[in-house]
Design an enzyme around this catalytic site. Structure first.
Site: not given
Ligand SMILES: *Cc1c(COP(=O)(O)O)cnc(C)c1O
Length: 372
Positions: A45, A266
């Site tokens: 993702k 800045y």
């Molecule tokens: C993001 C996510 C994962 C992966 O989690 P990590 O801690 O990045 O390995 C697994 N399951 C779901 C439902 C997620 O949203």
């Protein structure tokens, strides 16, 4: 995706570049394989946590991951177009699922509410593979226990248009690296599975753990572990040293020698204590460099760590290189996996008082991508 693919050798001379290191992703998958018999889903993702979904997916599948995970079902199209052929699960589909597209892309859909399941069943043209998502303690996606029976009733009524193939949950406290913190979720997932079997579905693929659970608590592994952060070198439980899977390099665009008492940036929040050299790098907060940094933040130039001085600007940071005059075009490493003078993503998270995830997913679109 807005990424521009430029060979590292070329781009490094000219522009900030974020390089993905597929070998590190492969080693991280091997590390997870060493601690579990469960299948591994590579979660890609947020464009592979900023590393490129296709690049990370390819490396992970090459190293033995047998599933891919995304949030939106629409993200699966890019993976299929790249020739990735393993099963894909999508679990967050806020605007509903294009059921025909999901069937065409062979995407399994996780469903955590009666309304979502009804909609899916109504839209399905070909039988859609569904994983029922139990809320195992997040109150963030997943079906509450009280609605589970109704969800199963809905699934039964939709037989033929949907096929229940899995049951999933998500661990709210796996980063504590304490199995006791996961026990309630494990129990809840078992109860969910038993009810689904009693309702006449099966066989079922059961999955609960993400990276932290995979690395610290075998009781959470079930049939499949969903590993995202771990692929790119981040262990939320901070129990295992994984391999950083990206390197951000930036050329020096300007350098100068300044006397003691010179204000930098800045507001003149930093004033040089002695005569020194300053090097300007062409990245700033618009590129994902955190604006609020604690003392000690720095970058690697020529084999040494040099501190960032003054405020982070939108497009620039200034580095104090001491007695060293750094010629324009010299490449600085903002982060990378090397260690020593090269900061890690974890160093940046500490300096910005955040988690490494926000550093790697926050690199802006102007930064060129080199994805091996
Ligand atoms: C993001 C996510 C994962 C992966 O989690 P990590 O801690 O990045 O390995 C697994 N399951 C779901 C439902 C997620 O949203």
């Amino acid at each position: 995706m807005t990424a521009v693919l430029v060979p590292a050798s070329l781009s490094r001379m000219h522009a900030p570049t974020l390089e993905t290191l597929p070998g590190a992703v492969a080693r991280n998958v091997e590390r997870v394989r060493a601690v579990t018999d469960a299948a591994i889903m590579a979660v890609v993702k947020a464009d592979g946590y900023g590393h490129g979904a296709v690049a990370v997916a390819r490396a992970a599948v090459g190293a033995g991951a047998t599933w891919l995970g995304v949030t939106d079902a629409a993200d699966a199209g890019e993976l299929r177009a790249a020739g990735l052929d393993v099963p894909i699960l999508a679990w967050l589909n806020p605007s509903g699922v294009d059921a025909a597209q999901a069937a065409a892309d062979r995407v399994d859909i996780a469903v955590g509410s009666v309304a979502e399941l009804r909609q899916l069943a109504a839209d399905a043209v070909a039988p859609l593979r569904v994983h029922l998502h139990m809320d195992t303690g997040m109150s963030r996606g997943g079906c509450p226990l009280d609605d589970w029976a109704e969800l199963l009733g809905t699934a039964r009524a939709a037989r033929g248009r949907i096929e229940v193939v899995g049951v999933m949950g998500h661990l709210p406290r796996a980063d504590e690296a304490d199995p006791g913190a996961n026990a309630a979720a494990v129990l809840r997932l078992r109860q969910a599975r038993d009810a689904v079997l009693r309702a006449g579905f099966g066989p079922l693929l059961l999955h609960l753990a993400a990276t932290a659970g995979a690395l610290t608590d075998p009781a959470t592994h079930f049939d499949l572990v969903r590993v995202g952060a771990g692929l790119v070198g981040i262990d939320p439980s901070e129990t295992v040293a994984l391999h950083g899977a990206s390197r951000l390099t930036v050329p020096v665009v300007h350098s100068s020698r300044v006397p003691a008492g010179t204000p930098v940036g800045y507001g003149g929040t930093h004033v040089t204590a002695a005569a020194t050299h300053l090097a300007v790098l062409g990245v700033g907060y618009a590129d994902g460099i955190p604006r609020e940094l604690t003392e000690g933040a720095g970058v690697e130039i020529g084999g040494s760590r040099h501190p960032i001085v003054g405020r982070v600007s939108m497009d620039q940071i200034v580095v104090d290189t001491g007695d060293r005059a750094v010629p324009r075009g010299t490449v600085a490493t903002v982060f990378g996996p090397e260690g020593g003078p090269v900061p890690s993503v974890h160093d940046w998270a500490r300096w910005a008082r955040t988690i490494p995830h926000t550093i790697v997913t926050g690199i802006g679109p102007r930064v060129q991508r080199s994805r091996g």
